[in-house]
Design a protein around this motif. Sequence first.
Motif, PDB file in Angstrom:
ATOM      1  N   GLY A 108      -6.436  64.090  46.834  1.00 35.96           N
ATOM      2  CA  GLY A 108      -5.025  63.813  46.895  1.00 35.96           C
ATOM      3  C   GLY A 108      -4.242  63.091  46.116  1.00 35.96           C
ATOM      4  N   ALA A 109      -4.915  62.788  44.687  1.00 32.37           N
ATOM      5  CA  ALA A 109      -4.304  61.716  43.736  1.00 32.37           C
ATOM      6  C   ALA A 109      -2.695  62.381  43.579  1.00 32.37           C
ATOM      7  N   ALA A 110      -1.881  61.549  43.569  1.00 31.36           N
ATOM      8  CA  ALA A 110      -0.493  62.041  43.370  1.00 31.36           C
ATOM      9  C   ALA A 110       0.304  60.571  43.308  1.00 31.36           C
ATOM     10  N   PRO A 111       1.585  61.025  42.597  1.00 32.88           N
ATOM     11  CA  PRO A 111       2.359  59.930  42.494  1.00 32.88           C
ATOM     12  C   PRO A 111       2.983  59.049  43.538  1.00 32.88           C
ATOM     13  N   ASP A 112       3.071  59.937  44.792  1.00 32.37           N
ATOM     14  CA  ASP A 112       3.459  59.196  45.860  1.00 32.37           C
ATOM     15  C   ASP A 112       2.297  59.381  47.084  1.00 32.37           C
ATOM     16  N   ALA A 113       1.013  59.230  46.604  1.00 26.70           N
ATOM     17  CA  ALA A 113      -0.081  59.125  47.637  1.00 26.70           C
ATOM     18  C   ALA A 113       0.070  58.194  48.399  1.00 26.70           C
ATOM     19  N   THR A 114      -0.165  57.973  49.836  1.00 27.51           N
ATOM     20  CA  THR A 114      -0.276  56.773  50.591  1.00 27.51           C
ATOM     21  C   THR A 114      -1.255  55.755  50.044  1.00 27.51           C
ATOM     22  N   PHE A 115      -2.404  56.195  49.735  1.00 25.05           N
ATOM     23  CA  PHE A 115      -3.408  55.224  49.206  1.00 25.05           C
ATOM     24  C   PHE A 115      -3.045  54.919  47.771  1.00 25.05           C
ATOM     25  N   THR A 116      -2.679  53.615  47.666  1.00 28.42           N
ATOM     26  CA  THR A 116      -2.127  53.142  46.417  1.00 28.42           C
ATOM     27  C   THR A 116      -2.855  53.468  45.137  1.00 28.42           C
ATOM     28  N   LEU A 117      -4.273  53.284  45.248  1.00 25.15           N
ATOM     29  CA  LEU A 117      -5.051  53.345  44.115  1.00 25.15           C
ATOM     30  C   LEU A 117      -5.148  54.995  43.699  1.00 25.15           C
ATOM     31  N   ALA A 118      -4.736  56.118  44.735  1.00 26.92           N
ATOM     32  CA  ALA A 118      -4.737  57.339  44.456  1.00 26.92           C
ATOM     33  C   ALA A 118      -3.688  57.808  43.480  1.00 26.92           C
ATOM     34  N   ARG A 119      -2.403  56.825  43.485  1.00 25.23           N
ATOM     35  CA  ARG A 119      -1.367  57.052  42.203  1.00 25.23           C
ATOM     36  C   ARG A 119      -1.922  56.588  41.056  1.00 25.23           C
ATOM     37  N   ASP A 120      -2.925  55.431  41.056  1.00 22.95           N
ATOM     38  CA  ASP A 120      -3.427  55.212  39.614  1.00 22.95           C
ATOM     39  C   ASP A 120      -4.332  56.574  38.915  1.00 22.95           C
ATOM     40  N   HIS A 121      -5.055  57.091  40.003  1.00 25.68           N
ATOM     41  CA  HIS A 121      -5.975  58.152  39.754  1.00 25.68           C
ATOM     42  C   HIS A 121      -5.041  59.142  39.030  1.00 25.68           C
ATOM     43  N   TRP A 122      -3.988  59.592  39.913  1.00 27.66           N
ATOM     44  CA  TRP A 122      -3.012  60.554  39.421  1.00 27.66           C
ATOM     45  C   TRP A 122      -2.434  60.271  37.965  1.00 27.66           C
ATOM     46  N   ALA A 123      -2.214  59.049  37.649  1.00 27.33           N
ATOM     47  CA  ALA A 123      -1.595  58.751  36.597  1.00 27.33           C
ATOM     48  C   ALA A 123      -2.568  58.628  35.041  1.00 27.33           C
ATOM     49  N   THR A 124      -3.894  58.623  35.744  1.00 29.15           N
ATOM     50  CA  THR A 124      -5.068  58.720  34.899  1.00 29.15           C
ATOM     51  C   THR A 124      -5.273  60.118  34.262  1.00 29.15           C
ATOM     52  N   GLU A 125      -5.049  60.814  35.404  1.00 33.69           N
ATOM     53  CA  GLU A 125      -5.355  62.420  35.400  1.00 33.69           C
ATOM     54  C   GLU A 125      -4.037  63.014  34.341  1.00 33.69           C
ATOM     55  N   GLU A 126      -2.960  62.506  34.551  1.00 30.94           N
ATOM     56  CA  GLU A 126      -1.734  62.903  33.699  1.00 30.94           C
ATOM     57  C   GLU A 126      -2.022  62.484  32.295  1.00 30.94           C
ATOM     58  N   ALA A 127      -2.584  61.335  31.906  1.00 28.38           N
ATOM     59  CA  ALA A 127      -2.752  60.883  30.485  1.00 28.38           C
ATOM     60  C   ALA A 127      -4.023  61.730  29.951  1.00 28.38           C
ATOM     61  N   ILE A 128      -4.944  62.056  30.627  1.00 32.55           N
ATOM     62  CA  ILE A 128      -5.843  63.121  30.219  1.00 32.55           C
ATOM     63  C   ILE A 128      -5.528  64.423  30.062  1.00 32.55           C
ATOM     64  N   ARG A 129      -4.634  64.897  30.841  1.00 30.81           N
ATOM     65  CA  ARG A 129      -3.969  66.421  30.594  1.00 30.81           C
ATOM     66  C   ARG A 129      -3.184  66.446  29.374  1.00 30.81           C
ATOM     67  N   ALA A 130      -2.588  65.153  29.028  1.00 27.53           N
ATOM     68  CA  ALA A 130      -1.537  64.787  27.848  1.00 27.53           C
ATOM     69  C   ALA A 130      -2.376  64.599  26.689  1.00 27.53           C
ATOM     70  N   SER A 131      -3.569  64.579  26.859  1.00 30.65           N
ATOM     71  CA  SER A 131      -4.210  63.921  25.455  1.00 30.65           C
ATOM     72  C   SER A 131      -4.581  65.200  24.783  1.00 30.65           C
ATOM     73  N   GLY A 132      -4.687  66.291  25.308  1.00 30.12           N
ATOM     74  CA  GLY A 132      -5.220  67.564  24.594  1.00 30.12           C
ATOM     75  C   GLY A 132      -6.811  67.680  24.582  1.00 30.12           C
ATOM     76  N   MET A 133      -7.364  66.729  25.409  1.00 36.13           N
ATOM     77  CA  MET A 133      -8.738  67.057  25.511  1.00 36.13           C
ATOM     78  C   MET A 133      -9.133  68.112  26.565  1.00 36.13           C
ATOM     79  N   GLY A 134     -10.370  68.630  26.630  1.00 34.98           N
ATOM     80  CA  GLY A 134     -10.645  69.537  27.686  1.00 34.98           C
ATOM     81  C   GLY A 134     -10.859  68.510  28.866  1.00 34.98           C
ATOM     82  N   PHE A 135     -10.684  68.865  30.026  1.00 32.57           N
ATOM     83  CA  PHE A 135     -10.942  68.055  31.333  1.00 32.57           C
ATOM     84  C   PHE A 135     -11.484  68.829  32.445  1.00 32.57           C
TER      85      PHE A 135
END
Length: 284
Positions: A108-135
Motif C-alpha cells: 500500500g505504499a502511497a503518498p497518503d498512506a496511513t502508515f507514515t513509513l509507507a509514504r517514504d517507500h512510495w517516494a523511494t519507488e517514485e525516485a527509482i521509477r524516475a531514475s531510468g533503471m529497470g525495477f
Amino acid sequence: MEPEERPLAITGATGRLGGRIARLLADKGVAQRLLTRSPERAPTLPLSEAVRAPYGDREAVRAALSGIETVLMVSAAEAPDRLAEHLTFVAAAAEAGVGHLVYISFLGAAPDATFTLARDHWATEEAIRASGMGFTFLRDSLYADFVPLLAGEDGVIRGPGAEGRASVVAQDDIAEAAVTVLLAPDRHRGRSYDLTGPEALTLAEAAQVLTDVLGTPFAYQPETVEEAYASRAVYGAPPWQVDAWVSTYTAIAAGELATVSTAVAELTGHPATPLAEVVARAKQ
Ligand SMILES: NC(=O)c1ccc[n+]([C@@H]2O[C@H](COP(=O)([O-])OP(=O)(O)OC[C@H]3O[C@@H](n4cnc5c(N)ncnc54)[C@H](OP(=O)(O)O)[C@@H]3O)[C@@H](O)[C@H]2O)c1
C-alpha cells in the motif's frame, strides 16, 4: 563481463531479510557483492565479498556498485533521514550504471498512506521509477516474524488497530520471492508485487495464534489513538518514530494492510506460510 556473469549486489545481508536472501543465493552458487555499513559483520559465504556502502554515502555506493547489473535494495533502518538515504542510494546506483533495482517496499505504499513509513517507500519507488533503471518492487505486508514482538511482556498487544486485519507475511517467503526475481530480473521488469501471507488476521486472531503455538496467554487490547500515544510516551522516542509505531495500527484499522495476494505462491511455487507456522519455526 556479460550481465548474467556479474555478481548480484545485495544490501542488508547483515540483517534478517537480506541475510536470508544472501544465504539462498549462496546455496545456488550465485556470486554476490554484499553492501553493508559494517563489512566485518557480513556473513561469510562462498563467492561473496563484502564492501562498505552506507546508503547515505553517494561515493561509496557508486564505487560499490561499479560493474553491477542487478541490485537488491532492502529498506534502511528506521531513521529521521531514511528517505534521504534511500534517494542518495538510488541516485548513486543510477550513476554507477546499474540496470535493475529490486526494492523491498511496503504494502500500500502511497503518498497518503496511513502508515507514515509507507509514504517514504512510495517516494523511494517514485525516485527509482524516475531514475531510468529497470525495477521490481516487492511490497511486503507486516512481517509475520515480528508479530510476537507486538506484545508486551504481559502478552498483550495494545494499539489502535480496532477490528482491522493484517495479511502478515513470512520473511522466508519474501526471501524466496526475491531470489526468484533476482535470478530472472528481465521477467519481472517494471512489476510491483504485493507480498502477503495467506490470510488477513485481526490482532485478536493473531494473539490467539500466539497463544496456541507458544502455549502462554496472549491477548489484544484495542487502544484509542490518544491512548496509544500516551502508552508509548515512556520510551522517550522522537515524534516521527512514535507516529510510525502508532500508524502501523491505524493502518490496520483503516484496512490498508488487509490485502491478500497470490504473489508469494506465484514467485516461490508454494503457498504463503501461515503465521502459526512462522511462529512455530522460530520457537524451534
Ligand atoms: N514489513 C515489516 O513489517 C517491517 C518491519 C520492520 C522493518 N522493516 C523494514 O525491512 C527492512 C529489513 O528488515 P530486517 O528484519 O532484515 O531488518 P534488520 O535485520 O534490522 O536488517 C536491516 C539491514 O539493513 C542494513 N541497513 C540499514 N540501514 C542501512 C543504511 N543506512 N545503509 C546501509 N545499510 C543499511 C543493515 O546493514 P548494516 O547495519 O550492516 O549496515 C541490515 O543488514 C528494515 O531495514 C526495515 O526498513 C519492515
